[in-house]
Design an enzyme around this catalytic site. Structure first.
Site, PDB file in Angstrom:
ATOM      1  N   ILE A  14     -18.385 -38.892  24.903  1.00 32.79           N
ATOM      2  CA  ILE A  14     -18.682 -39.928  23.898  1.00 32.79           C
ATOM      3  C   ILE A  14     -19.969 -39.567  23.155  1.00 32.79           C
ATOM      4  O   ILE A  14     -20.047 -39.690  21.927  1.00 32.79           O
ATOM      5  CB  ILE A  14     -18.803 -41.332  24.529  1.00 32.79           C
ATOM      6  N   HIS A 176     -15.018 -56.332  30.443  1.00 35.87           N
ATOM      7  CA  HIS A 176     -14.295 -55.111  30.084  1.00 35.87           C
ATOM      8  C   HIS A 176     -13.633 -54.550  31.341  1.00 35.87           C
ATOM      9  O   HIS A 176     -14.087 -53.587  31.937  1.00 35.87           O
ATOM     10  CB  HIS A 176     -15.275 -54.097  29.485  1.00 35.87           C
TER      11      HIS A 176
HETATM   12  P1  A3D Z   1     -19.015 -37.791  30.252  1.00 33.94           P
HETATM   13  O1  A3D Z   1     -18.349 -36.891  29.298  1.00 33.94           O
HETATM   14  O2  A3D Z   1     -18.962 -37.452  31.717  1.00 33.94           O
HETATM   15  O3  A3D Z   1     -20.545 -37.917  29.814  1.00 33.94           O
HETATM   16  C1  A3D Z   1     -21.489 -38.581  30.573  1.00 33.94           C
HETATM   17  C2  A3D Z   1     -22.782 -37.795  30.487  1.00 33.94           C
HETATM   18  O4  A3D Z   1     -23.789 -38.496  31.200  1.00 33.94           O
HETATM   19  C3  A3D Z   1     -22.698 -36.379  31.101  1.00 33.94           C
HETATM   20  O5  A3D Z   1     -22.989 -35.407  30.106  1.00 33.94           O
HETATM   21  C4  A3D Z   1     -23.761 -36.408  32.192  1.00 33.94           C
HETATM   22  O6  A3D Z   1     -24.454 -35.175  32.328  1.00 33.94           O
HETATM   23  C5  A3D Z   1     -24.668 -37.509  31.693  1.00 33.94           C
HETATM   24  N1  A3D Z   1     -25.530 -38.042  32.734  1.00 33.94           N
HETATM   25  C6  A3D Z   1     -25.268 -38.199  34.054  1.00 33.94           C
HETATM   26  N2  A3D Z   1     -26.357 -38.709  34.676  1.00 33.94           N
HETATM   27  C7  A3D Z   1     -27.305 -38.883  33.729  1.00 33.94           C
HETATM   28  C8  A3D Z   1     -28.640 -39.366  33.752  1.00 33.94           C
HETATM   29  N3  A3D Z   1     -29.209 -39.765  34.887  1.00 33.94           N
HETATM   30  N4  A3D Z   1     -29.311 -39.382  32.583  1.00 33.94           N
HETATM   31  C9  A3D Z   1     -28.736 -38.985  31.428  1.00 33.94           C
HETATM   32  N5  A3D Z   1     -27.483 -38.517  31.346  1.00 33.94           N
HETATM   33  C10 A3D Z   1     -26.779 -38.461  32.490  1.00 33.94           C
HETATM   34  O7  A3D Z   1     -18.473 -39.297  30.092  1.00 33.94           O
HETATM   35  P2  A3D Z   1     -17.998 -40.033  28.739  1.00 33.94           P
HETATM   36  O8  A3D Z   1     -18.945 -39.689  27.652  1.00 33.94           O
HETATM   37  O9  A3D Z   1     -16.547 -39.814  28.565  1.00 33.94           O
HETATM   38  O10 A3D Z   1     -18.184 -41.561  29.200  1.00 33.94           O
HETATM   39  C11 A3D Z   1     -19.479 -42.076  29.404  1.00 33.94           C
HETATM   40  C12 A3D Z   1     -19.412 -43.469  30.032  1.00 33.94           C
HETATM   41  O11 A3D Z   1     -18.779 -44.376  29.109  1.00 33.94           O
HETATM   42  C13 A3D Z   1     -18.605 -43.556  31.319  1.00 33.94           C
HETATM   43  O12 A3D Z   1     -19.257 -44.402  32.253  1.00 33.94           O
HETATM   44  C14 A3D Z   1     -17.289 -44.189  30.886  1.00 33.94           C
HETATM   45  O13 A3D Z   1     -16.640 -44.875  31.931  1.00 33.94           O
HETATM   46  C15 A3D Z   1     -17.792 -45.119  29.808  1.00 33.94           C
HETATM   47  N6  A3D Z   1     -16.768 -45.587  28.853  1.00 33.94           N
HETATM   48  C16 A3D Z   1     -16.883 -46.871  28.430  1.00 33.94           C
HETATM   49  C17 A3D Z   1     -15.969 -47.365  27.517  1.00 33.94           C
HETATM   50  C18 A3D Z   1     -16.079 -48.780  27.053  1.00 33.94           C
HETATM   51  O14 A3D Z   1     -15.278 -49.232  26.241  1.00 33.94           O
HETATM   52  C19 A3D Z   1     -17.139 -49.640  27.552  1.00 33.94           C
HETATM   53  C20 A3D Z   1     -14.930 -46.550  27.029  1.00 33.94           C
HETATM   54  C21 A3D Z   1     -14.861 -45.248  27.484  1.00 33.94           C
HETATM   55  C22 A3D Z   1     -15.803 -44.764  28.399  1.00 33.94           C
END
Ligand code: A3D
Length: 324
Positions: A14, A176
């Site tokens: 994201i 959510h």
């Molecule tokens: P992902 O691609 O794994 O990215 C998450 C990033 O967070 C990774 O690059 C990690 O290195 C980084 N990270 C881990 N620990 C830390 C820290 N302590 N400090 C800073 N960065 C860190 O995941 P994503 O981008 O696909 O999703 C991110 C989050 O959004 C997840 O928790 C999903 O469940 C959530 N999400 C929410 C929605 C909503 O509609 C609310 C929708 C889709 C995903």
């Protein structure tokens, strides 16, 4: 006038799309922060090198130090684990609560005047935690979920009716998670109730109308999981990023948009002290107004079930974070 500064905490799926959308729309200079060394620098360099082709004038910077988010106007948090197939959002609670604790401390120290939009799951608990740790006024700390859930519901309605999604208005309230509440009664296409259009399509067969509406509601509730299952690794990232950008634009351009946003409630909808998805007016002050809708008995019941589930989740989070 100096450009706005937007910090993205979490440079994963994201975070990367958010950085690109901020640049394409020239919303401000971007700092992409992650604990993974070099990766956010690589992503921002890649996006920046498209600036000649896409024609945008913003600076993009990758960061591994919180000091780099200093003075940000907006911070969007996606740090944390995403779901894997078979996992619920709540399964992420313990790990992501610890991550959110560090993130919120960093924001509090370096971006004390920022608007904060949380996306990390489980969303309602994570944004509650973020506001508690930063201590920022609640109108400046909010969660993105309702914009996405409502966009999904709107897409399913448009596909079912064969109309442009641009003309569909539909809202999803509550937490959510599996208990989210798509508000069927108010869903409309340019003012015409979806129920009325379905009735025409199915020639007055109300059993069929209810069946189709229920299927769209259930698909909305499971829409995140549907994408997780298809991807096989990770969760939705294009549509969550677009949804958060709509919120950033509403704030930076003072649009006064009426959107479903995860907001801290203080008695509205019978909830006090935690965050849940409700309609708000979003503008230059952040959450400028919380709208209390006149819900019918069924909607009130479903929203209560959803709010109770969020309250339980927040209680579980407090236990996880309590000192041993
Ligand atoms: P992902 O691609 O794994 O990215 C998450 C990033 O967070 C990774 O690059 C990690 O290195 C980084 N990270 C881990 N620990 C830390 C820290 N302590 N400090 C800073 N960065 C860190 O995941 P994503 O981008 O696909 O999703 C991110 C989050 O959004 C997840 O928790 C999903 O469940 C959530 N999400 C929410 C929605 C909503 O509609 C609310 C929708 C889709 C995903």
């Amino acid at each position: 006038m100096a450009r706005k500064k937007i910090a993205l905490i979490g440079g994963g799926q994201i975070g990367g799309v958010l950085a690109q959308l901020c640049a394409l729309r020239e919303l401000g200079d971007v700092v992409l922060f992650d604990i993974v060394q070099n990766m956010p620098m690589g992503k921002t360099l890649d996006i920046a090198e498209a600036s000649r082709v896409d024609g945008f004038d913003v600076e993009l910077k990758g960061a591994n130090e919180y000091a780099d988010i200093k003075g940000s106007d907006v911070v969007i948090v996606t740090a944390g684990l995403p779901r894997k197939p078979g996992m619920s959002r709540d399964d992420l609670l313990a790990t992501n609560a610890k991550i959110m604790t560090q993130v919120a401390e960093g924001i509090k120290q370096y971006a004390p005047n920022a608007f904060v939009i949380v996306i990390s799951n489980p969303l309602d608990a994570m944004v509650t935690l973020c506001q508690r740790i930063t201590g920022f006024p609640s109108k400046r700390v909010m969660g993105m979920a309702g914009v996405l859930d409502s966009a999904r519901f709107s897409s399913f309605i448009a596909w079912e009716l064969g109309v442009s999604v641009k003309d569909v208005n539909a809202m999803v309230l509550g937490g959510h998670g599996d208990t989210m509440v798509p508000i069927k009664r108010f869903a409309n296409v340019n003012g015409i109730p979806v129920y009325e259009l379905l009735k025409k399509k199915y020639k007055g067969d109300m059993t069929k109308v209810e069946e189709v509406m229920t299927a769209m509601v259930e698909r909305t509730k499971g829409a995140g999981g549907e994408v997780v299952k298809l991807l096989g690794n990770g969760s939705a990232f294009y549509s969550p990023a677009s949804s958060a950008i709509a919120m950033v634009e509403a704030i930076l351009r003072d649009q006064k948009r009426l959107l479903p946003v995860c907001a801290l409630l203080n008695g509205e909808y019978g909830v006090k002290g935690f965050y849940v998805g409700v309609p708000v007016v979003l503008g230059a002050e952040g959450i400028e107004q919380i709208i209390e809708m006149d819900l019918d008995a069924e909607e009130t019941k479903l929203l209560k079930i959803s709010c109770d589930a969020v309250e339980e989740l927040v209680g579980a989070m407090d236990k996880v974070l309590a000192p041993a």
